[in-house]
Design a protein around this motif. Structure first.
Motif, short mmCIF file in Angstrom:
data_model
loop_
_atom_site.label_atom_id
_atom_site.label_comp_id
_atom_site.label_asym_id
_atom_site.label_seq_id
_atom_site.Cartn_x
_atom_site.Cartn_y
_atom_site.Cartn_z
N ALA A 73 1.28 -1.26 0.08
CA ALA A 73 0.13 0.31 0.19
C ALA A 73 1.05 1.26 -0.15
O ALA A 73 0.99 2.28 1.27
CB ALA A 73 -1.27 0.07 1.26
N GLY A 75 0.05 3.50 -1.71
CA GLY A 75 -0.26 4.52 -3.31
C GLY A 75 -0.51 4.38 -4.23
O GLY A 75 -0.67 5.48 -5.04
N GLN A 76 0.52 3.32 -4.97
CA GLN A 76 0.46 3.36 -6.71
C GLN A 76 -0.98 2.27 -6.73
O GLN A 76 -0.51 1.38 -6.24
CB GLN A 76 2.08 3.21 -6.90
CG GLN A 76 3.20 4.14 -6.73
CD GLN A 76 2.36 5.09 -7.59
OE1 GLN A 76 2.37 4.96 -8.08
NE2 GLN A 76 2.25 6.25 -6.29
N PRO A 77 -1.39 2.01 -7.95
CA PRO A 77 -2.43 0.96 -8.30
C PRO A 77 -1.13 0.51 -9.19
O PRO A 77 -0.10 0.35 -9.24
CB PRO A 77 -2.93 2.35 -9.16
CG PRO A 77 -2.24 3.22 -10.04
CD PRO A 77 -1.29 3.61 -9.47
N TYR A 78 -2.16 -1.16 -8.49
CA TYR A 78 -1.28 -2.21 -9.09
C TYR A 78 -2.56 -2.26 -10.38
O TYR A 78 -3.44 -2.68 -10.58
CB TYR A 78 -1.37 -3.15 -8.47
CG TYR A 78 -0.71 -3.36 -7.68
CD1 TYR A 78 0.52 -4.26 -7.35
CD2 TYR A 78 -0.48 -3.30 -6.03
CE1 TYR A 78 1.68 -4.12 -6.91
CE2 TYR A 78 0.18 -2.84 -5.14
CZ TYR A 78 1.89 -3.31 -5.55
OH TYR A 78 2.11 -3.88 -4.19
N ASP A 101 -10.49 2.54 -11.86
CA ASP A 101 -9.72 1.95 -11.10
C ASP A 101 -11.15 1.29 -9.87
O ASP A 101 -12.38 1.47 -10.26
CB ASP A 101 -9.52 3.13 -9.89
CG ASP A 101 -8.92 4.10 -10.56
OD1 ASP A 101 -7.45 3.99 -10.48
OD2 ASP A 101 -9.07 5.64 -9.85
N LYS A 120 -7.52 -0.87 -12.28
CA LYS A 120 -6.52 -0.64 -11.48
C LYS A 120 -6.83 -0.54 -10.26
O LYS A 120 -7.72 -0.40 -9.92
CB LYS A 120 -6.02 0.95 -11.14
CG LYS A 120 -5.80 1.03 -13.27
CD LYS A 120 -5.02 2.87 -13.20
CE LYS A 120 -4.87 3.01 -15.02
NZ LYS A 120 -4.07 4.35 -14.88
N THR A 122 -5.56 0.11 -5.43
CA THR A 122 -4.49 0.47 -5.15
C THR A 122 -4.52 0.33 -3.30
O THR A 122 -6.08 1.07 -3.15
CB THR A 122 -4.75 2.25 -5.71
OG1 THR A 122 -4.35 2.96 -6.59
CG2 THR A 122 -3.73 2.55 -4.30
N GLU A 124 -5.84 -0.14 0.00
CA GLU A 124 -5.08 0.61 1.77
C GLU A 124 -4.21 0.00 3.01
O GLU A 124 -3.72 1.01 3.05
CB GLU A 124 -6.69 0.71 2.32
CG GLU A 124 -7.36 1.65 0.93
CD GLU A 124 -8.93 2.27 1.65
OE1 GLU A 124 -9.16 1.89 2.91
OE2 GLU A 124 -9.64 2.79 0.76
#
Length: 149
Positions: A73, A75-78, A101, A120, A122, A124
């Motif tokens: 976690a 803050g970058q999306p996978y 997202d 996407k 992200t 938490e």
């Protein structure tokens, strides 16, 4: 002539039976092996990320992110999607419309012939996540749950 027709009929019957046996579950909407593919799998069709059926639910499958490499976690999306080994239409599941997202627990319709429409996610919190494909309705739906360890 009749002998040739009978031979063709027998051959056709054998082909149908063999195809049914090859698919395993005759009620399954998936006709090929499908994998969780994304940046955390190097986009490979890796056997450890092959979709598995959810017990007791027809046409619902899941794959789990690697336990030895939890999603971070930061803050970058996978980016991710579901796809077979060759990215074939019919088993190449990306987002259908709107935002790419997807949040934890959110159910999103999927396009089964997606070219570049990656989801996407992200997280938490750091952890292992389970990615689901639910194709019980006309349009397949995807969602994510956190694996409690």
């Amino acid at each position: 002539m009749l002998k040739n027709i009978m031979k063709a009929g027998v051959l056709a019957l054998i082909t149908v039976i063999a195809a049914g046996c090859a698919s395993g579950d005759s009620n399954s909407k998936l006709t090929r092996d499908v994998y969780l593919r994304g940046v955390f799998t190097w986009w490979d069709a890796d056997p450890q990320f092959k979709l598995q059926p959810v017990e007791g639910k027809e046409n619902v499958w899941f794959a789990t992110s690697a336990a030895d490499e939890p999603l971070i976690a930061d803050g970058q999306p996978y980016e991710w999607k579901f796809g077979d080994a060759a990215w074939q239409c019919g088993t190449n599941f990306g987002f259908l419309s709107g935002e790419a997202d997807i949040k934890l627990g959110e159910r999103r319709q999927s396009n089964k012939c997606s070219a570049f429409d990656n989801f996407k996610f992200t997280p938490e919190e750091d952890g292992v996540y389970r990615f689901f494909l639910d194709w019980t309705e006309e349009l397949p739906v995807v969602y994510i749950e956190k694996v409690e360890m």
